[in-house]
Design an enzyme around this catalytic site. Structure first.
Site, PDB file in Angstrom:
ATOM      1  N   ASP A 115       3.184   2.669  -4.983  1.00  0.00           N
ATOM      2  CA  ASP A 115       1.995   3.051  -5.738  1.00  0.00           C
ATOM      3  C   ASP A 115       1.859   2.053  -6.880  1.00  0.00           C
ATOM      4  O   ASP A 115       2.742   1.967  -7.743  1.00  0.00           O
ATOM      5  CB  ASP A 115       2.148   4.469  -6.277  1.00  0.00           C
ATOM      6  CG  ASP A 115       0.902   4.975  -6.993  1.00  0.00           C
ATOM      7  OD1 ASP A 115       0.212   4.163  -7.651  1.00  0.00           O
ATOM      8  OD2 ASP A 115       0.621   6.184  -6.910  1.00  0.00           O
ATOM      9  N   HIS A 127     -12.951  -1.084  -8.068  1.00  0.00           N
ATOM     10  CA  HIS A 127     -14.089  -0.180  -8.321  1.00  0.00           C
ATOM     11  C   HIS A 127     -13.736   1.292  -8.151  1.00  0.00           C
ATOM     12  O   HIS A 127     -14.508   2.169  -8.536  1.00  0.00           O
ATOM     13  CB  HIS A 127     -15.302  -0.562  -7.461  1.00  0.00           C
ATOM     14  CG  HIS A 127     -15.134  -0.321  -5.993  1.00  0.00           C
ATOM     15  ND1 HIS A 127     -16.045  -0.767  -5.068  1.00  0.00           N
ATOM     16  CD2 HIS A 127     -14.169   0.305  -5.266  1.00  0.00           C
ATOM     17  CE1 HIS A 127     -15.671  -0.424  -3.855  1.00  0.00           C
ATOM     18  NE2 HIS A 127     -14.538   0.235  -3.956  1.00  0.00           N
ATOM     19  N   ASP A 168       0.847  -1.193   0.000  1.00  0.00           N
ATOM     20  CA  ASP A 168       0.000   0.000   0.000  1.00  0.00           C
ATOM     21  C   ASP A 168       0.879   1.238   0.000  1.00  0.00           C
ATOM     22  O   ASP A 168       2.109   1.144  -0.025  1.00  0.00           O
ATOM     23  CB  ASP A 168      -0.962   0.004   1.185  1.00  0.00           C
ATOM     24  CG  ASP A 168      -2.304   0.633   0.841  1.00  0.00           C
ATOM     25  OD1 ASP A 168      -2.304   1.708   0.194  1.00  0.00           O
ATOM     26  OD2 ASP A 168      -3.361   0.076   1.202  1.00  0.00           O
TER      27      ASP A 168
END
Length: 379
Positions: free
Chosen positions: A269, A288, A242
């Site tokens: 990233d 999403h 992360d």
């Protein structure tokens, strides 16, 4: 015939019988017809009048619960049950409102009241007491109260313009604000960890981990999935991937769970840095957030970072293929549209198509207990 179709068919039959009875001249016949129509309304697929009203005023119960989280009501009651007067003093509640407010939480099932003393419902006590850090989901609800509740109130504008209403130019800006304060980031990721614990256990216990040696969760937040998978599969090495801002929070979580030897945090990233090589990758509730091209880019990055026999697990509140049943998936997709520039949720069928385009061969859709679905793809 599905259950919904069967119910509509039964409703239609009852209405036809009611129509025939209505032709009878007697008052008893008309009363019987009215009763049959009422039953038909109740079993029909569409909502009843009560359900329409309940849905449209659902924002009332939502805000009542979110305010309780904001007030630390459940955490206070977890320490000891209290009377209305004690809660007024402890939380700063005004006497004009306190009785109706607390009793609304009783009626909603969040509190119990005996002889004027309030206590938490057992499930509420487990997941909304901030001192029970392993199960606490309140951090995510605090973010919902401060940001998501107001943002989704602008749904109509997004429906008319297609534009997000959150004020963020892109996803990076949202996460920059969310993670700029370590306490806020810790609260949010703690809430996400609590929301993810059930899914993490399912993944840890149901997937064929004996065939693999390493796993990387991309967008791992605190690292609930990699930690849980490693705990239940002692041969595995796991990585939480992360943004760098989450490194101290994730490493503290990993250490508290006693998993430093087999779980590590990898800052980066996913759209700018190469993913570390692993046998299995997990993309949970992350696709999403992005438009189609970034969705495919992220999937492709995992494909390129795994061996020829690697696997990818994608999970989330996916919309069902018929777009009729999973209301959580559909509503989540709408929220993402209000909150982000290009994000949206998707069906398992759409996901399978992307995976095939990128090169994955064997693809399987698995239902997770609850509103979520997992797509398993083999390279």
């Amino acid at each position: 015939m599905g259950q919904a179709e069967a119910e509509r068919d039964e409703s239609l039959k009852l209405r036809q019988i009611a129509d025939k009875i209505t032709e009878a001249p007697s008052e008893a016949g008309r009363d019987e017809a009215a009763k049959l129509r009422q039953i038909a309304d109740e079993i029909a697929d569409g909502p009843t009048q009560y359900e329409i009203i309940k849905t449209c005023y659902g924002f009332l119960s939502t805000k009542i619960v979110l305010s309780a989280v904001e007030l630390d009501l459940f955490t206070e009651l977890a320490s000891e049950p209290m009377t209305k007067e004690q809660l007024e003093e402890q939380l700063g509640l005004h006497p004009r409102c306190s009785a109706d407010y607390l009793d609304s939480l009783v009626a909603l099932g969040y509190l119990r009241r005996e002889d004027g003393v309030y206590r938490n419902d057992p499930v509420v006590d487990k997941v909304l007491d901030a001192s029970k850090t392993e199960h606490y989901i309140g951090g995510a609800l605090e973010w919902a109260n401060e940001h998501q509740y107001q943002t989704f109130g602008e749904l109509t504008e997004t429906l008319k313009t297609g534009e997000p209403q959150s004020g963020y130019m892109d996803e990076d800006e949202m996460f920059d604000e969310l993670y700029e304060d370590e306490d806020q980031a810790d609260a949010f990721t703690s809430g996400m960890a609590g929301l993810t614990s059930r899914v993490a256990n399912y993944i840890a216990e149901s997937f064929e981990w004996e065939e693999y040696e390493s796993v990387c969760d991309v967008g791992s937040a605190k690292g609930m999935v990699p930690v849980t998978v490693a705990e239940k599969n002692e041969h595995l090495k796991a990585t939480a991937f992360d943004l760098p801002e989450l490194k101290p929070i994730s490493e503290e979580f990993i250490s508290k769970r006693g998993m430093d030897d087999r779980v590590s945090f990898h800052p980066g990233d996913a759209f700018e840095d190469d993913l570390p090589r692993h046998d299995v990758f997990v993309l949970g509730r992350i696709l999403h957030d992005f438009g189609l091209e970034k969705k495919k880019e992220l999937i492709r990055s995992t494909y390129e970072a795994m061996p020829d026999d690697g696997a990818l697990l994608i999970y989330g509140s996916l919309i069902d293929n018929d777009r009729r049943e999973n209301v959580v998936g559909l509503m989540t997709s709408l929220y993402v549209m209000v909150d982000s520039e290009k994000g949206y949720d998707y069906t398992p069928k759409e996901c399978q198509k992307w995976l095939q385009e990128i090169g994955f061969s064997e693809i399987e859709v698995r239902d997770i207990p609850g509103p979520e679905t997992m797509v398993v793809a083999q390279k």
